[in-house]
Design a protein around this motif. Sequence first.
Motif, PDB file in Angstrom:
ATOM      1  N   SER A  25     -23.893 -39.753 -10.021  1.00 40.89           N
ATOM      2  CA  SER A  25     -22.904 -40.602  -9.369  1.00 40.89           C
ATOM      3  C   SER A  25     -21.856 -39.719  -8.714  1.00 40.89           C
ATOM      4  CB  SER A  25     -22.259 -41.560 -10.366  1.00 40.89           C
ATOM      5  OG  SER A  25     -21.601 -40.851 -11.395  1.00 40.89           O
ATOM      6  N   GLY A  26     -21.167 -40.271  -7.719  1.00 41.14           N
ATOM      7  CA  GLY A  26     -20.094 -39.538  -7.075  1.00 41.14           C
ATOM      8  C   GLY A  26     -20.549 -38.446  -6.125  1.00 41.14           C
ATOM      9  N   LEU A  27     -21.801 -38.472  -5.712  1.00 39.71           N
ATOM     10  CA  LEU A  27     -22.288 -37.481  -4.756  1.00 39.71           C
ATOM     11  C   LEU A  27     -23.295 -38.133  -3.808  1.00 39.71           C
ATOM     12  CD1 LEU A  27     -25.328 -36.784  -5.972  1.00 39.71           C
ATOM     13  CD2 LEU A  27     -24.040 -35.264  -7.464  1.00 39.71           C
ATOM     14  N   THR A  28     -23.480 -37.488  -2.652  1.00 43.11           N
ATOM     15  CA  THR A  28     -24.444 -37.978  -1.674  1.00 43.11           C
ATOM     16  C   THR A  28     -25.818 -37.475  -2.093  1.00 43.11           C
ATOM     17  OG1 THR A  28     -22.731 -37.833   0.029  1.00 43.11           O
ATOM     18  CG2 THR A  28     -24.996 -38.139   0.774  1.00 43.11           C
ATOM     19  N   PHE A  29     -26.517 -38.310  -2.800  1.00 40.90           N
ATOM     20  CA  PHE A  29     -27.713 -37.914  -3.545  1.00 40.90           C
ATOM     21  C   PHE A  29     -28.722 -37.156  -2.696  1.00 40.90           C
ATOM     22  CE2 PHE A  29     -30.117 -38.101  -7.319  1.00 40.90           C
ATOM     23  CZ  PHE A  29     -31.418 -38.499  -7.058  1.00 40.90           C
ATOM     24  N   PRO A  88     -44.001 -27.311 -29.663  1.00 37.26           N
ATOM     25  CA  PRO A  88     -42.768 -26.940 -30.383  1.00 37.26           C
ATOM     26  C   PRO A  88     -41.862 -26.024 -29.551  1.00 37.26           C
ATOM     27  CG  PRO A  88     -44.619 -26.881 -31.885  1.00 37.26           C
ATOM     28  CD  PRO A  88     -45.194 -27.120 -30.511  1.00 37.26           C
ATOM     29  N   GLU A  89     -42.442 -25.172 -28.742  1.00 37.43           N
ATOM     30  CA  GLU A  89     -41.625 -24.273 -27.924  1.00 37.43           C
ATOM     31  C   GLU A  89     -40.897 -24.983 -26.787  1.00 37.43           C
ATOM     32  OE1 GLU A  89     -44.894 -23.917 -28.720  1.00 37.43           O
ATOM     33  OE2 GLU A  89     -46.008 -22.973 -27.059  1.00 37.43           O
ATOM     34  N   ASP A  90     -41.162 -26.270 -26.594  1.00 35.96           N
ATOM     35  CA  ASP A  90     -40.388 -27.051 -25.630  1.00 35.96           C
ATOM     36  C   ASP A  90     -39.088 -27.564 -26.242  1.00 35.96           C
ATOM     37  OD1 ASP A  90     -43.497 -28.448 -24.531  1.00 35.96           O
ATOM     38  OD2 ASP A  90     -42.303 -26.925 -23.479  1.00 35.96           O
ATOM     39  N   THR A  91     -38.908 -27.367 -27.524  1.00 39.25           N
ATOM     40  CA  THR A  91     -37.684 -27.801 -28.189  1.00 39.25           C
ATOM     41  C   THR A  91     -36.482 -27.098 -27.585  1.00 39.25           C
ATOM     42  OG1 THR A  91     -38.790 -28.310 -30.277  1.00 39.25           O
ATOM     43  CG2 THR A  91     -36.425 -27.804 -30.380  1.00 39.25           C
ATOM     44  N   ALA A  92     -35.513 -27.890 -27.124  1.00 40.91           N
ATOM     45  CA  ALA A  92     -34.335 -27.327 -26.461  1.00 40.91           C
ATOM     46  C   ALA A  92     -33.389 -28.459 -26.095  1.00 40.91           C
ATOM     47  CB  ALA A  92     -34.741 -26.581 -25.184  1.00 40.91           C
ATOM     48  N   VAL A  93     -32.197 -28.078 -25.710  1.00 41.66           N
ATOM     49  CA  VAL A  93     -31.304 -29.011 -25.017  1.00 41.66           C
ATOM     50  C   VAL A  93     -31.653 -28.935 -23.536  1.00 41.66           C
ATOM     51  CG1 VAL A  93     -28.934 -29.618 -24.457  1.00 41.66           C
ATOM     52  CG2 VAL A  93     -29.495 -28.733 -26.737  1.00 41.66           C
ATOM     53  N   TYR A  94     -31.913 -30.080 -22.956  1.00 35.00           N
ATOM     54  CA  TYR A  94     -32.286 -30.159 -21.541  1.00 35.00           C
ATOM     55  C   TYR A  94     -31.085 -30.641 -20.734  1.00 35.00           C
ATOM     56  CZ  TYR A  94     -37.188 -29.330 -22.552  1.00 35.00           C
ATOM     57  OH  TYR A  94     -38.380 -28.752 -22.939  1.00 35.00           O
ATOM     58  N   TYR A  95     -30.795 -29.889 -19.689  1.00 34.97           N
ATOM     59  CA  TYR A  95     -29.675 -30.195 -18.814  1.00 34.97           C
ATOM     60  C   TYR A  95     -30.183 -30.495 -17.409  1.00 34.97           C
ATOM     61  CZ  TYR A  95     -26.981 -27.670 -22.386  1.00 34.97           C
ATOM     62  OH  TYR A  95     -26.411 -27.243 -23.566  1.00 34.97           O
ATOM     63  N   CYS A  96     -29.565 -31.472 -16.760  1.00 37.30           N
ATOM     64  CA  CYS A  96     -29.805 -31.587 -15.327  1.00 37.30           C
ATOM     65  C   CYS A  96     -28.586 -31.044 -14.589  1.00 37.30           C
ATOM     66  CB  CYS A  96     -30.135 -33.013 -14.909  1.00 37.30           C
ATOM     67  SG  CYS A  96     -28.795 -34.201 -14.970  1.00 37.30           S
ATOM     68  N   ALA A  97     -28.839 -30.570 -13.392  1.00 37.61           N
ATOM     69  CA  ALA A  97     -27.804 -29.960 -12.581  1.00 37.61           C
ATOM     70  C   ALA A  97     -28.077 -30.264 -11.111  1.00 37.61           C
ATOM     71  CB  ALA A  97     -27.765 -28.447 -12.809  1.00 37.61           C
ATOM     72  N   ALA A  98     -27.031 -30.163 -10.304  1.00 43.61           N
ATOM     73  CA  ALA A  98     -27.156 -30.505  -8.888  1.00 43.61           C
ATOM     74  C   ALA A  98     -26.587 -29.395  -8.019  1.00 43.61           C
ATOM     75  CB  ALA A  98     -26.428 -31.812  -8.595  1.00 43.61           C
ATOM     76  N   MET A 112     -25.929 -23.957  -9.001  1.00 45.16           N
ATOM     77  CA  MET A 112     -25.641 -25.359  -9.280  1.00 45.16           C
ATOM     78  C   MET A 112     -24.150 -25.644  -9.208  1.00 45.16           C
ATOM     79  SD  MET A 112     -28.533 -26.758  -9.669  1.00 45.16           S
ATOM     80  CE  MET A 112     -29.844 -25.715  -9.034  1.00 45.16           C
ATOM     81  N   ASP A 113     -23.844 -26.801  -8.620  1.00 48.17           N
ATOM     82  CA  ASP A 113     -22.449 -27.214  -8.463  1.00 48.17           C
ATOM     83  C   ASP A 113     -21.986 -28.128  -9.593  1.00 48.17           C
ATOM     84  OD1 ASP A 113     -23.549 -27.403  -5.183  1.00 48.17           O
ATOM     85  OD2 ASP A 113     -21.946 -26.035  -5.777  1.00 48.17           O
ATOM     86  N   TYR A 114     -22.909 -28.901 -10.132  1.00 52.06           N
ATOM     87  CA  TYR A 114     -22.546 -29.858 -11.185  1.00 52.06           C
ATOM     88  C   TYR A 114     -23.604 -29.818 -12.279  1.00 52.06           C
ATOM     89  CZ  TYR A 114     -19.717 -31.632  -7.340  1.00 52.06           C
ATOM     90  OH  TYR A 114     -18.841 -31.735  -6.297  1.00 52.06           O
TER      91      TYR A 114
END
Length: 125
Positions: A25-29, A88-98, A112-114
């Motif tokens: 939200s808040g960005l020109t996707f 099991p090796e996919d275990t992680a915190v997943y972040y999205c960024a823009a 990444m900006d956000y």
Amino acid sequence: EAQLVESGGGLVQTGGSLRLSCSASGLTFDQYTIAWFREAPGGEREGVSCIRIRDGTIDYADSVKGRFRISSNSAKNTVHLQMNALKPEDTAVYYCAADYSPFGSSCRSDAMDYWGSGTLVTVSS
């Protein structure tokens, strides 16, 4: 102000599937590249996949090719990461960024900006 919110993480057994979502939200996707990164406990941040919204150009890390699929829904300003055959090796915190990328694009974390706050994926053996 731009905001990214991840959802869909959880606990799954080896071989299972999860679908992560990143709501923007808040960005020109359509002028952004949206990327997924992950950070395992005690590990470094790793790029997983990214998609350039304006033309759908996609990239994957070798470790997830053939198992993960990224997609976007411009009507809902959302990017999904379908994760299959989880290990099991996919275990992680997943972040999205823009990354604001009206002309070029980058999937590097330093571009990444956000960032979202992350969602935890745990794959049990």
